[in-house]
Design a protein around this motif. Sequence first.
Motif, mmCIF file in Angstrom:
data_model
loop_
_atom_site.group_PDB
_atom_site.id
_atom_site.type_symbol
_atom_site.label_atom_id
_atom_site.label_comp_id
_atom_site.label_asym_id
_atom_site.label_seq_id
_atom_site.Cartn_x
_atom_site.Cartn_y
_atom_site.Cartn_z
ATOM 1 N N ILE A 247 0.845 -1.204 0.000
ATOM 2 C CA ILE A 247 0.000 0.000 0.000
ATOM 3 C C ILE A 247 0.875 1.247 0.000
ATOM 4 O O ILE A 247 0.626 2.205 -0.746
ATOM 5 C CB ILE A 247 -0.941 -0.019 1.215
ATOM 6 C CG1 ILE A 247 -1.874 -1.235 1.156
ATOM 7 C CG2 ILE A 247 -1.753 1.273 1.280
ATOM 8 C CD1 ILE A 247 -2.637 -1.496 2.439
ATOM 9 N N ALA A 248 1.915 1.249 0.830
ATOM 10 C CA ALA A 248 2.787 2.417 0.934
ATOM 11 C C ALA A 248 3.501 2.704 -0.379
ATOM 12 O O ALA A 248 3.639 3.872 -0.789
ATOM 13 C CB ALA A 248 3.803 2.213 2.057
ATOM 14 N N GLU A 249 3.960 1.666 -1.073
ATOM 15 C CA GLU A 249 4.656 1.874 -2.345
ATOM 16 C C GLU A 249 3.701 2.375 -3.419
ATOM 17 O O GLU A 249 4.059 3.230 -4.238
ATOM 18 C CB GLU A 249 5.328 0.573 -2.791
ATOM 19 C CG GLU A 249 6.555 0.194 -1.973
ATOM 20 C CD GLU A 249 7.642 1.248 -2.058
ATOM 21 O OE1 GLU A 249 7.904 1.762 -3.158
ATOM 22 O OE2 GLU A 249 8.228 1.573 -1.002
ATOM 23 N N ALA A 250 2.475 1.845 -3.435
ATOM 24 C CA ALA A 250 1.480 2.330 -4.402
ATOM 25 C C ALA A 250 1.155 3.798 -4.138
ATOM 26 O O ALA A 250 0.990 4.596 -5.070
ATOM 27 C CB ALA A 250 0.216 1.472 -4.326
ATOM 28 N N LEU A 251 1.067 4.155 -2.855
ATOM 29 C CA LEU A 251 0.808 5.535 -2.482
ATOM 30 C C LEU A 251 1.956 6.442 -2.912
ATOM 31 O O LEU A 251 1.754 7.546 -3.423
ATOM 32 C CB LEU A 251 0.591 5.622 -0.974
ATOM 33 C CG LEU A 251 0.230 6.976 -0.390
ATOM 34 C CD1 LEU A 251 -1.120 7.454 -0.911
ATOM 35 C CD2 LEU A 251 0.205 6.902 1.134
ATOM 36 N N LEU B 239 -6.378 2.547 -1.852
ATOM 37 C CA LEU B 239 -5.344 1.626 -2.312
ATOM 38 C C LEU B 239 -5.208 0.424 -1.380
ATOM 39 O O LEU B 239 -4.248 -0.342 -1.481
ATOM 40 C CB LEU B 239 -4.008 2.363 -2.443
ATOM 41 C CG LEU B 239 -3.974 3.459 -3.509
ATOM 42 C CD1 LEU B 239 -2.624 4.155 -3.524
ATOM 43 C CD2 LEU B 239 -4.310 2.912 -4.893
ATOM 44 N N ASP B 240 -6.169 0.247 -0.493
ATOM 45 C CA ASP B 240 -6.270 -0.935 0.362
ATOM 46 C C ASP B 240 -7.595 -1.629 0.058
ATOM 47 O O ASP B 240 -8.574 -1.481 0.792
ATOM 48 C CB ASP B 240 -6.202 -0.537 1.841
ATOM 49 C CG ASP B 240 -6.593 -1.695 2.768
ATOM 50 O OD1 ASP B 240 -6.601 -2.856 2.314
ATOM 51 O OD2 ASP B 240 -6.920 -1.422 3.943
ATOM 52 N N PRO B 241 -7.676 -2.391 -1.038
ATOM 53 C CA PRO B 241 -8.950 -3.053 -1.362
ATOM 54 C C PRO B 241 -9.271 -4.224 -0.448
ATOM 55 O O PRO B 241 -10.412 -4.690 -0.421
ATOM 56 C CB PRO B 241 -8.724 -3.526 -2.807
ATOM 57 C CG PRO B 241 -7.246 -3.698 -2.925
ATOM 58 C CD PRO B 241 -6.644 -2.629 -2.061
ATOM 59 N N PRO C 199 0.023 -4.459 -7.792
ATOM 60 C CA PRO C 199 1.203 -3.972 -8.522
ATOM 61 C C PRO C 199 2.423 -4.876 -8.368
ATOM 62 O O PRO C 199 3.301 -4.879 -9.234
ATOM 63 C CB PRO C 199 1.449 -2.597 -7.879
ATOM 64 C CG PRO C 199 0.093 -2.154 -7.428
ATOM 65 C CD PRO C 199 -0.576 -3.409 -6.954
ATOM 66 N N GLU C 200 2.475 -5.668 -7.296
ATOM 67 C CA GLU C 200 3.583 -6.601 -7.100
ATOM 68 C C GLU C 200 3.649 -7.660 -8.189
ATOM 69 O O GLU C 200 4.709 -8.228 -8.451
ATOM 70 C CB GLU C 200 3.433 -7.322 -5.757
ATOM 71 C CG GLU C 200 3.938 -6.566 -4.557
ATOM 72 C CD GLU C 200 4.008 -7.478 -3.351
ATOM 73 O OE1 GLU C 200 5.044 -7.472 -2.675
ATOM 74 O OE2 GLU C 200 3.029 -8.197 -3.088
ATOM 75 N N ASP C 201 2.501 -7.926 -8.829
ATOM 76 C CA ASP C 201 2.442 -8.979 -9.837
ATOM 77 C C ASP C 201 2.991 -8.545 -11.180
ATOM 78 O O ASP C 201 2.998 -9.328 -12.133
ATOM 79 C CB ASP C 201 0.992 -9.461 -10.005
ATOM 80 C CG ASP C 201 0.426 -10.001 -8.701
ATOM 81 O OD1 ASP C 201 1.185 -10.653 -7.962
ATOM 82 O OD2 ASP C 201 -0.761 -9.742 -8.413
ATOM 83 N N GLY C 202 3.405 -7.278 -11.293
ATOM 84 C CA GLY C 202 3.929 -6.770 -12.554
ATOM 85 C C GLY C 202 2.814 -6.259 -13.448
ATOM 86 O O GLY C 202 1.633 -6.289 -13.104
ATOM 87 N N HIS D 292 1.868 4.910 13.081
ATOM 88 C CA HIS D 292 1.295 4.175 11.949
ATOM 89 C C HIS D 292 2.274 3.105 11.467
ATOM 90 O O HIS D 292 3.421 3.412 11.144
ATOM 91 C CB HIS D 292 0.961 5.129 10.792
ATOM 92 C CG HIS D 292 0.232 4.454 9.694
ATOM 93 N ND1 HIS D 292 0.849 4.082 8.516
ATOM 94 C CD2 HIS D 292 -1.058 4.040 9.606
ATOM 95 C CE1 HIS D 292 -0.042 3.483 7.746
ATOM 96 N NE2 HIS D 292 -1.193 3.437 8.376
ATOM 97 N N PRO D 293 1.840 1.844 11.418
ATOM 98 C CA PRO D 293 2.769 0.774 11.065
ATOM 99 C C PRO D 293 3.181 0.756 9.604
ATOM 100 O O PRO D 293 4.148 0.088 9.244
ATOM 101 C CB PRO D 293 1.989 -0.507 11.419
ATOM 102 C CG PRO D 293 0.552 -0.104 11.358
ATOM 103 C CD PRO D 293 0.498 1.327 11.810
ATOM 104 N N GLY D 294 2.444 1.482 8.747
ATOM 105 C CA GLY D 294 2.805 1.478 7.321
ATOM 106 C C GLY D 294 3.892 2.445 6.997
ATOM 107 O O GLY D 294 4.286 2.585 5.856
#
Length: 335
Positions: free
Chosen positions: A37-41, A188-190, A210-213, A333-335
């Motif tokens: 989530i953090a990387e997508a953000l 971005l957290d579905p 997004p990790e899946d390419g 916040h843990p993220g």
Amino acid sequence: MSGRRRRTVWTPPLRVRRAPRWEGQAPTWRQAKPAVIAEALKRAAARPSGNWYVVGASRGMAARDRPYGRRVAGAEVVLWRAQDGTLRAGPGECPHLGAPLRDSRVTCGTLRCHWHGLALDGGPFAGWEPYPVHDDGVLVWVRLDSAGGERPLERPVVPERPAQEGGVDAVFTAAGRCEPEDVVANRLDPWHGSWFHPYAFVGLDVAATPEDGGDDAFAVDVSFKVAGRLVVPVRAVFTAPEPRTVVMHITDGEGAGSVVETHATPLTAPGATDPRTAVVEAVVASSDRRGFALARAAAPALRPLMRRTAGRLWRDDLAYAERRWSLRGTGRHPG
């Protein structure tokens, strides 16, 4: 084809599905990795917005006889319709003695201050400089270069939508104590869908991240609850085309082509100790079913229902965004 016409097989949009008890769902916390989530953000924040901010619904600014006042990134903004219907925008303070122009009047397309009668036609006057404004037919955007600090773009990054004449659109607006990134992070957290909104979603499965390419997107298979065990299964794809926008495209299932745009507009100045953010969500529903023409005809009656549905979800999701901001502000916040 031997001269015979192929028959179109009609498939009902609804399915019957038994939802598990809330506590009987498969946990999603292992899949909802904070780093993903953090990387997508972070990637969303790096995309250009051109300093454009959504300020409200186009339909909500239809009147020609009054201005509309908004606060964006700590700045007062006034908008009004010129005589030809196009929008004008600029600072919300009168350049004479600072009167609130949102309370003034529009006559023949000219904004006239209610304190001393100073008239503004939308062009520069006495230090008052207009803001670029864009009406995309569903939403209104204003460009604030001093607030955004980016290289300006001629037009905002408007997501791809169904043709306006073929869809039904509705816009919902709410505000919360958080920053735009907290609203975007929520979208971005579905994985929280079926757990946090059990009245709305059944059987949510995040099929790709997004990790899946490939595309920088989250693909989600989910069933929207209608009534009882009746649901509408779809595939939804979430993307973030710019820092303050997340778009959900329905790519398969009933209503394929429909979109839900979530725009996060800061109301307070950057770095405010008590930030406020407006959520402006546009739903543009579309369908290739012949019966959808009836829905378009009933659009005035459908829009309040669409806004009510969005409002129920955002009652929860703003609590999520506000909680995230609170934890960030105290370093927890843990993220």
